[in-house]
Scaffold this active site. Structure first.
Site, PDB file in Angstrom:
ATOM      1  N   ASN A 188       0.791  -1.227   0.000  1.00 35.23           N
ATOM      2  CA  ASN A 188       0.000   0.000   0.000  1.00 35.23           C
ATOM      3  C   ASN A 188       0.822   1.275   0.000  1.00 35.23           C
ATOM      4  O   ASN A 188       0.973   1.931   1.023  1.00 35.23           O
ATOM      5  CB  ASN A 188      -0.958   0.034   1.194  1.00 35.23           C
ATOM      6  CG  ASN A 188      -2.397   0.001   0.715  1.00 35.23           C
ATOM      7  OD1 ASN A 188      -2.730  -0.742  -0.188  1.00 35.23           O
ATOM      8  ND2 ASN A 188      -3.229   0.793   1.325  1.00 35.23           N
ATOM      9  N   CYS A 203       1.538   5.071  -0.306  1.00 32.17           N
ATOM     10  CA  CYS A 203       0.614   6.122   0.128  1.00 32.17           C
ATOM     11  C   CYS A 203       1.324   7.461   0.240  1.00 32.17           C
ATOM     12  O   CYS A 203       2.548   7.531   0.268  1.00 32.17           O
ATOM     13  CB  CYS A 203       0.015   5.782   1.498  1.00 32.17           C
ATOM     14  SG  CYS A 203      -0.681   4.139   1.630  1.00 32.17           S
ATOM     15  N   GLU A 236      -3.629  -1.586  -3.653  1.00 32.62           N
ATOM     16  CA  GLU A 236      -4.696  -2.142  -2.829  1.00 32.62           C
ATOM     17  C   GLU A 236      -4.500  -3.638  -2.696  1.00 32.62           C
ATOM     18  O   GLU A 236      -3.566  -4.199  -3.262  1.00 32.62           O
ATOM     19  CB  GLU A 236      -6.055  -1.829  -3.452  1.00 32.62           C
ATOM     20  CG  GLU A 236      -6.307  -0.336  -3.628  1.00 32.62           C
ATOM     21  CD  GLU A 236      -7.608  -0.044  -4.319  1.00 32.62           C
ATOM     22  OE1 GLU A 236      -8.314  -0.980  -4.696  1.00 32.62           O
ATOM     23  OE2 GLU A 236      -7.915   1.132  -4.484  1.00 32.62           O
TER      24      GLU A 236
END
Length: 735
Positions: free
Chosen positions: A271, A273, A404
């Site tokens: 993930n 980010c 994801e």
């Protein structure tokens, strides 16, 4: 025409499915099917259907269910048309590497489970036991310890007494705590509400083949922390599964290679980010901090190769607290992000952690130069997914979509199964009639996505972005017996390939037809389907097929579960929190009566031993038609699963049932064959190795255990069911 329900079906319906008032059943099975049909068909008004058209669709849905040709997953039968309204079977809940992330996931799981849904978790993002916790200066407890919080929460909920708490937990084979994970269920008091699987990589399986070691990687830092002997770890997995039925294996790289929407991120990504103050260029609003966009689907600026364009973001979410870097450019731009977040450079997308001073980064029509990159502690970070170009501008720099995990976080599965035993016509299937039911079942499941009352808004957004459905079959063993084809014959494997191919082709045709009327799933652009060879017309659903376990709905349908062989021709089934139901296979009972060899003594023998192969009282021809799970060899079990997997978009749920006399080598062979034949995962279960197993024949024997130390490293061993496993070096042995 409505089918006749068996006594066991009626018992299950009364216990779990039929509506009650003040504890008293106030609904008949016919009323249940009508309730479900009316509720699901009503969703078609959203696509412009008239009242007359909705009524006709409801009659079609009612006929499919009342004839027991098709049944949806249990939550749909339980909740459609009732106040709860949650209709999906299973959900993926993200577990982030922070205290907040863990307990937020527990809360989400509680909200899901109280509605009757099952939950899947990957704990691979959690830092290992003993790792640094920067905010406190202490050490982490690790994923295995935290998993037990989820188990206790499920025990407390028990899904309102209608559907037992069901969890799937997964950990990557290269996580530093993988040996502790493998050993956890050797203690029978731990994780009773979980099934477990190790997420195995291609690199691991290559190391097994070559007899070499592989790396363990800290998910927080990306650093290699140790090496393990791959064959020893595979032995440990096989030995634990031989002893207690867990863990299974999931071939995670294969799942990634085949998932339909790669632009939404790889399964089990870490993930990547950005921090909440990162400014996103939003059409008509200008620069907006990403934290203010959570829960919305804004039009964000991206790059189409030549120009700045605006495209719809399908989701913006917070993903917890993570270690971050601060990136500075010579021109004065700054961006705080995780080390694995990709930025667009002159040579392609590159992780932030691999950038060097002087690297040129794509901006809005110009290039910027990296000046410095430094660690900056931890911060709350956020995800944005733009499925068209897979990029967006963050603080003026072009970055790749955030990743994801599967189903992808917050996705749900909408499942249903067709009893193919009811489509046998003479010496073949009635393929034309089956085609019609497949098309109507796909329509039913797509309507469920609209009719569902989702337990969390994030789940609704994620589910509707891909509109994944899973249509499968049940009653496969019954169909083979009716066709006089032995389950463990080459003819059965070939017929499985034909059936699975037919299910895939027709379900895709049905989904394309729905897309023409209702539009494709929102993340169609960039999906593997769009880029595939052959028919590239848009689909309504990112996936259309799966093979589900169908445990309880197969009882309602009066058929064999999923694609499993007959477990036994007579057995006791443990259901309803400890109650037992006695079942005799109706097809075998009918053939025995027709052929004149039925007797109370024979049925008593069958109830004790399960099968009839080798029984002199049963004609050899009949023995061949009715093999049971423990009479089917391991290779045939796996080949049957692989035949279906070749045509199934999601996973194939199948248990490789082994006799109590099977060895750990049999388990290991099944794992390796499943990988070689292209399966996405495998679950192996040896009879009697787990207390409270659902299907039971014969007697039980006691277990013994002894305290021992590892002969390799002298660590204390976990000992259970004649198996010993070292959680330090991976040494293990059973027997």
């Amino acid at each position: 025409m409505p089918a006749t329900l068996t006594d066991n079906a009626l018992a299950v319906l009364r216990a779990r499915y039929l509506a009650r008032e003040n504890g008293v059943v106030v609904e008949t099975p016919d009323q249940l099917f009508r309730r479900v049909a009316d509720h699901i068909a009503a969703a078609e008004t959203r696509f412009g259907a008239s009242a007359v058209e909705v009524a006709e669709v409801a009659r079609t849905f009612d006929r499919m269910m009342s004839s027991l040709e098709f049944l949806p997953n249990s939550p749909t039968l339980m909740n459609a048309g009732r106040p709860l309204g949650q209709l999906a079977a299973c959900f993926v809940v993200p577990v982030e590497d922070s205290t907040t992330g863990v307990f937020e996931a527990v809360r989400w799981a509680a909200e899901i489970q109280k509605t009757g849904g099952g939950t899947g978790f990957s704990f691979s993002r959690l830092r290992p036991a003993g790792d640094l916790v920067a905010s406190t200066g202490g050490t982490a407890s690790g994923p295995v310890s935290l998993m037990q919080v989820f188990d206790v929460a499920t025990e407390a909920i028990k899904q309102g007494g209608t559907r037992r708490g069901a969890n799937m937990g997964m950990l990557r084979v290269d996580h530093p705590d993988v040996l502790e994970f493998i050993a956890i269920k050797l203690d029978p008091t731990r994780m009773s509400n979980f099934n477990l699987s190790v997420a195995v990589t291609d690199a691991f399986m290559t190391a097994v083949r070559d007899g070499t070691t592989y790396d363990l990687v800290n998910p927080r830092t990306g650093n290699v922390t140790a090496k393990l002997d791959a064959r020893r770890v595979l032995d440990a997995i096989a030995n634990a599964a031989w002893a207690v039925g867990d863990p299974g294996m999931v071939f995670i790289d294969r799942i990634n290679q085949l998932q339909p929407t790669p632009d939404l991120g790889p399964i089990e990504a870490t993930n990547p980010c950005v921090t909440g103050d990162t400014r996103i260029w939003v059409e008509d609003r200008g620069l907006v901090p990403i934290a203010e966009l959570v829960g919305t689907t804004p039009l964000v600026a991206t790059w189409d190769g030549e120009h700045v364009v605006f495209r719809r973001a399908t989701r913006v979410v917070s993903t917890g607290v993570k270690p971050i870097l601060r990136l500075l450019t010579v021109e004065g731009l700054a961006l705080r992000l995780t080390a694995d977040h990709l930025l667009t450079t002159e040579t392609g997308d590159t992780p932030a952690g691999e950038l060097r001073p002087g690297t040129r980064l794509r901006g809005n029509g110009e290039w910027y130069t990296v000046r410095d990159l430094e660690a900056e502690g931890e911060a709350e970070v956020f995800d944005l997914t733009e499925p068209s170009t897979s990029h967006f501008f963050a603080n003026g720099l072009l970055v790749h979509n955030c990743g994801e995990q599967p189903l992808l976080p917050f996705e749900s599965c909408t499942l249903g199964s067709i009893d193919v035993g009811r489509f046998v016509a003479g010496s073949d299937f009635d393929w034309a009639r089956l085609r019609g039911v497949i098309h109507e079942a796909v329509r039913f499941l797509d309507d469920v996505i609209e009719a569902n009352r989702y337990p969390l808004p994030e789940i609704e957004r994620a589910t509707k972005a891909t509109r994944k459905i899973g249509l499968g079959i049940m009653g496969w063993a019954d169909a083979l017996a009716a066709l006089h084809v032995a389950y463990d014959s080459p003819e059965a494997i070939a017929l499985a390939d034909r059936m699975a191919g037919f299910l895939e082709d027709e379900s895709l045709a049905a989904s394309r037809a729905l897309a023409e009327r209702r539009g494709p799933f929102p993340t169609w652009e960039g999906s593997r389907w769009q880029d595939a060879s052959g028919d590239t017309r848009p689909l309504r659903n990112a996936t259309t097929t799966t093979i589900a376990p169908t445990g309880t709905i197969s009882i309602i349908a009066g058929c064999a579960s999923g694609i499993e062989p007959l477990y036994a021709l007579a057995y006791r089934r443990n259901v309803l929190d400890g109650a037992e139901l006695t079942e005799v296979n109706p097809a075998f009972q009918r053939v025995a009566a027709e052929r004149g060899f039925a007797s109370d003594r024979l049925f008593a023998q069958v109830a004790e031993h399960g099968g009839v192969r080798g029984n002199a009282d049963v004609p050899e021809e009949i023995q061949r038609w009715f093999p049971t799970a423990h009479e089917v060899d391991v290779g045939t079990h796996v080949r049957m699963q692989a035949a279906f997997q070749r045509h199934v978009h999601a996973a194939v749920s199948k248990t490789i049932n082994l006799a109590q006399s099977a060895t750990p080598l049999d388990v290991k062979a099944a794992y390796q064959l499943a990988y070689e034949l292209g399966c996405k995962g495998i679950t192996v279960y040896r009879d009697g190795s787990r207390e409270g197993q659902v299907l039971v024949t014969g007697a039980r024997t006691a277990r013994t255990s002894t305290s021992l130390h590892c002969p390799e490293c002298a660590s204390v061993l976990v000992v259970q069911s004649s198996c010993r496993l070292c959680r330090h070096c991976g040494w293990s042995v059973c027997g």
